[in-house]
Design an enzyme around this catalytic site. Structure first.
Site, PDB file in Angstrom:
ATOM      1  N   LYS A 140       0.869  -1.185   0.000  1.00  0.00           N
ATOM      2  CA  LYS A 140       0.000   0.000   0.000  1.00  0.00           C
ATOM      3  C   LYS A 140       0.910   1.240   0.000  1.00  0.00           C
ATOM      4  O   LYS A 140       1.662   1.458   0.939  1.00  0.00           O
ATOM      5  CB  LYS A 140      -0.896  -0.011   1.235  1.00  0.00           C
ATOM      6  CG  LYS A 140      -1.986   1.036   1.176  1.00  0.00           C
ATOM      7  CD  LYS A 140      -3.071   0.782   2.216  1.00  0.00           C
ATOM      8  CE  LYS A 140      -4.199   1.805   2.059  1.00  0.00           C
ATOM      9  NZ  LYS A 140      -5.306   1.559   3.020  1.00  0.00           N
ATOM     10  N   GLU A 182     -19.096  -3.897  10.892  1.00  0.00           N
ATOM     11  CA  GLU A 182     -19.952  -3.083  11.768  1.00  0.00           C
ATOM     12  C   GLU A 182     -21.016  -3.937  12.459  1.00  0.00           C
ATOM     13  O   GLU A 182     -21.365  -3.691  13.611  1.00  0.00           O
ATOM     14  CB  GLU A 182     -20.610  -1.973  10.947  1.00  0.00           C
ATOM     15  CG  GLU A 182     -19.661  -0.845  10.555  1.00  0.00           C
ATOM     16  CD  GLU A 182     -18.790  -1.163   9.350  1.00  0.00           C
ATOM     17  OE1 GLU A 182     -18.981  -2.228   8.732  1.00  0.00           O
ATOM     18  OE2 GLU A 182     -17.905  -0.353   9.035  1.00  0.00           O
ATOM     19  N   ARG A 228     -24.882  -0.185   8.185  1.00  0.00           N
ATOM     20  CA  ARG A 228     -24.660  -1.606   7.889  1.00  0.00           C
ATOM     21  C   ARG A 228     -25.073  -2.493   9.066  1.00  0.00           C
ATOM     22  O   ARG A 228     -25.260  -3.690   8.914  1.00  0.00           O
ATOM     23  CB  ARG A 228     -23.198  -1.837   7.515  1.00  0.00           C
ATOM     24  CG  ARG A 228     -22.939  -3.218   7.045  1.00  0.00           C
ATOM     25  CD  ARG A 228     -21.762  -3.384   6.173  1.00  0.00           C
ATOM     26  NE  ARG A 228     -21.946  -2.949   4.793  1.00  0.00           N
ATOM     27  CZ  ARG A 228     -20.972  -3.070   3.890  1.00  0.00           C
ATOM     28  NH1 ARG A 228     -19.818  -3.554   4.259  1.00  0.00           N
ATOM     29  NH2 ARG A 228     -21.153  -2.678   2.648  1.00  0.00           N
TER      30      ARG A 228
END
Ligand SMILES: Cc1ncc(C[n+]2csc(CCOP(=O)(O)OP(=O)(O)O)c2C)c(N)n1
Ligand SMILES: CC(=O)[C@@H](O)[C@H](O)COP(=O)(O)O
Ligand SMILES: [Mg+2]
Length: 653
Positions: free
Chosen positions: A288, A385, A413
């Site tokens: 990344k 979540e 969510r």
């Protein structure tokens, strides 16, 4: 650094990649990377994830015929290379800007953007649907379907629902697992450990190779017997030597680990995967922030730091020097997130039953502070979540006081867990909803527009919003001492700059009580959360035009302060509600409901809030102006209401 002219300047459509050599494709990937560093370093935006998928994106588009073949980008924060290669190279400087390119993939923006996203873990689900849809349509010349999903997004449960279905159906899709060991912060949980074991152990990268040759040469006829087995059974047996057992057990073929920055290796693996008539996962190892030294060589901290870049934060492809402090400049107010993070530490130290839970938004929610200060009272469940709320429910049943620090939009969510597990059972769970209201650049998938409406209809829950950062501390204490479900919402960004109460000065606020901040005449402005600040701005403008307005802070939307509301209704001819949330079912609706239930004459009510549509992306000030959520807009509406038809000249407020 590549020299001009760039090959990239010849790529106006993905098909322009077809026919290029592996070396040329590798060069295009580097040019894409440099284009992103130069552009995002100037305008800001998502950064590290994009640098990590330059080669993956080039390899995919070099083999596929988009949009007939469909490439899906999970979350979409890493779709800048995809946008560059699909005709939007020159528009990249407008990304996330008002009326510019969308922050993530958007189906209205390009035929190459197959699905809209912004929230994680959805891509595989779409892929199964797309592919099965082609089958249902009898489309024998159907395109390929590839989902690119990160190791972080893989921790979202809905990804497994799709893996489960695809394995069951045998849907021939390809998943590229873009594994860089990072979510925004370092990835967490058992899945991440499993990926790390495989990704970080090159010996496992080629575990599969040679297994079959070894097995068929086993003595005593065993090898010959193995050689007579069918291909599927051979694959299953071989899988015990390869790291993909997890996938193989779910009837997925596993390929990996592939160097995600080697275009040639990627193309070899992707060609095989695309030719398979079953679900295949290609496990790639990427970095990344690849190619940007401060991220790539900055360790976990560097990769986390460069998940996103601020405008003008990069110059000459290295971090720009920070601007020198201006002597005598007034310090900006603290971010709500920072105040919340520090307040939660105080609450943990006041009551050891308090714990903080994040769903992979460690620094975004301010829980990185708790993680450092009180690590035993900190949990990161990954991008999960629903699990965050169920985990909180379990903790609450055991007497803990969990605080789910989840952005307003991401909490959507876990809606059923809030209803089914927290509210029905009346559990002592607090929802700290940061990013409530219009968040700005991230646009409609991220605006915290709906939490007032989606929570207000639930029994057993208390809902409140601070007008400033001091009230935030008091309302967090209130949430942690009232014993049941509690939702607290506050906006992205800086507080208003009031003095903060010290630990000993923080106190709970009586549930359902608001506060009059300013006494006025014919009109009362009743704000909720950030709406109070807008109401005060409007009152100041009205005062300049001879209209004295009362301003009050409702502070609670559930339960409303009906006594305060009754007084305001009785003493004013016009009542204006102000909220940074959708009007449909929001705070203003609650006030209208309460007034309709009350006996006696009711004032005229004006509701100021977010419209019944999805609001686009852009700087918050531009969005607030677009939807009329400014002091000036409110003042104008009040003037129009007060003086409409009286012939009085409407001053230009
Ligand atoms: C449901 C949901 N929760 C949280 C987020 C915030 N978020 C955006 S990107 C990200 C990390 C994604 O990690 P990964 O999938 O590994 O992609 P990478 O950035 O490493 O390329 C998170 C947590 C989100 N977009 N959606
Ligand atoms: C892509 C994603 O969902 C996150 O990176 C999000 O953009 C973070 O938002 P904040 O910048 O408001 O923390
Ligand atoms: Mg990742």
């Amino acid at each position: 650094m590549t020299s001009s002219p760039r090959l990239l300047d010849r790529i106006d459509r993905p098909q322009d990649l077809h026919g290029l050599t592996d070396e040329e494709l590798q060069q295009v990937a580097q040019e894409v990377r440099e284009h992103i560093i130069d552009t995002v370093g100037e305008i800001g935006g998502h950064f590290g994830a994009n640098l990590g998928v330059c080669e993956v994106t080039v390899a995919l588009h070099s083999l596929l015929d988009s949009p007939r073949d469909k490439i899906l980008w999970d979350v979409g924060h890493q779709a800048y290379p995809h946008k560059i290669l699909t005709g939007r190279r020159d528009q990249l400087p407008t990304i996330r800007q008002y009326e510019g390119l969308a922050p993530f993939c958007a189906i209205h923006e390009s035929e190459h953007d197959i699905m809209g996203a912004g929230h994680a873990s959805t891509s595989i689900g779409y892929a199964v649907g797309l592919k099965e849809g082609m089958r249902l349509a009898g489309d024998l010349d159907a395109g390929k379907v590839v989902a690119v999903i990160g190791d972080g997004a893989m921790t979202g449960g809905v990804a497994f629902e799709a893996i489960h279905q695809a394995g069951g159906l045998g849907t021939p899709i390809v998943v590229v697992l873009n594994d860089n060991g990072m979510s925004i912060a370092p990835n967490v949980g058992a899945l991440s450990r499993y990926f790390n074991r495989v990704r970080l152990n090159p010996k496992l990268w080629h575990a599969r190779e040679g297994v079959e040759e070894g097995l068929v040469t086993l003595p005593g006829g065993i090898g010959a017997a193995f050689d007579r087995l069918g291909p599927r059974l051979k694959e299953s047996i071989k899988s015990f030597w390869a790291p993909g057992l997890f996938w193989e057990e779910l009837d997925w073929a596993y390929m990996g680990v592939i160097d995600g920055h080697d275009v040639r290796a990627l193309r070899v693996a992707l060609k095989a995967a695309l030719a398979a008539d079953r679900p295949v996962v290609v496990h790639t190892a990427t970095v990344k922030g690849k190619g940007f030294v401060a991220a790539e060589e900055g360790g976990l901290e560097g990769m986390e730091r460069w998940h996103a870049a601020k405008p003008k934060s990069i110059a000459n492809r290295v971090p720009a020097p920070s601007a020198p402090a201006v002597p005598g400049a007034v310090a900006a107010p603290p971010q709500y997130t920072q105040v919340f993070g520090e307040a939660l530490i105080d609450e943990v130290r006041r009551d050891r039953r308090v714990v903080g839970i994040t769903a992979a938004m460690n620094s975004g929610t301010g829980l990185n502070l708790l993680q450092k200060a009180e690590p035993e009272h900190y949990f990161d469940v990954g991008i999960a979540e629903q699990q965050a709320v169920l985990f909180a429910s379990g903790l609450a049943l055991e007497g803990a006081k969990p605080v789910c620090a989840i952005y307003s939009t991401f909490l959507q969510r876990a809606y059923d867990q809030i209803v089914h597990d927290v509210c029905i059972q009346g559990l002592d769970v607090t929802f700290a909803m940061d990013r409530a209201g219009l968040v700005g650049d991230d646009g409609p998938t991220h605006h915290g527009a709906f939490d007032i409406a989606y929570l207000r209809c639930l029994p057993n829950i208390t809902l409140a919003a601070p007008r400033d950062e001091a009230q935030l501390k008091h309302l967090l204490r209130t949430a942690l001492t009232q014993g049941g479900p509690f939702g607290l919402r506050y906006p992205r960004g800086e507080g208003v700059g009031v003095a903060l109460p010290g630990p000993g000065e923080v106190h709970a606020i009586a549930i359902g009580t608001g506060e009059v901040l300013r006494e006025g005449g014919r009109v009362a402005l009743l704000g909720y959360g950030s709406g109070v600040g807008r109401a005060l701005e409007a009152a100041d403008l009205l005062m300049e035009h001879g209209v004295e307005a009362t301003v009050a802070d409702a502070r609670f939307v559930k339960p409303l302060d009906r006594e305060l509301l009754g007084t305001l209704a009785a003493d004013h001819e016009l009542l204006v509600t102000v909220e940074e949330g959708t009007l449909a079912g929001g705070f203003g609706s609650a006030v209208l409901e309460a007034l309709s239930d009350a006996a006696g004459p009711a004032p005229r009510v004006l509701r100021v809030g977010l419209p019944d549509r999805f609001v686009t992306h852009g700087k918050p000030a531009l969005l607030h102006a677009e939807v009329g959520f400014t002091g000036r807009d409110i003042a104008r509406r009040v003037q129009a209401a007060l003086f409409a038809g009286t012939g009085e000249v409407l001053s230009e407020a």
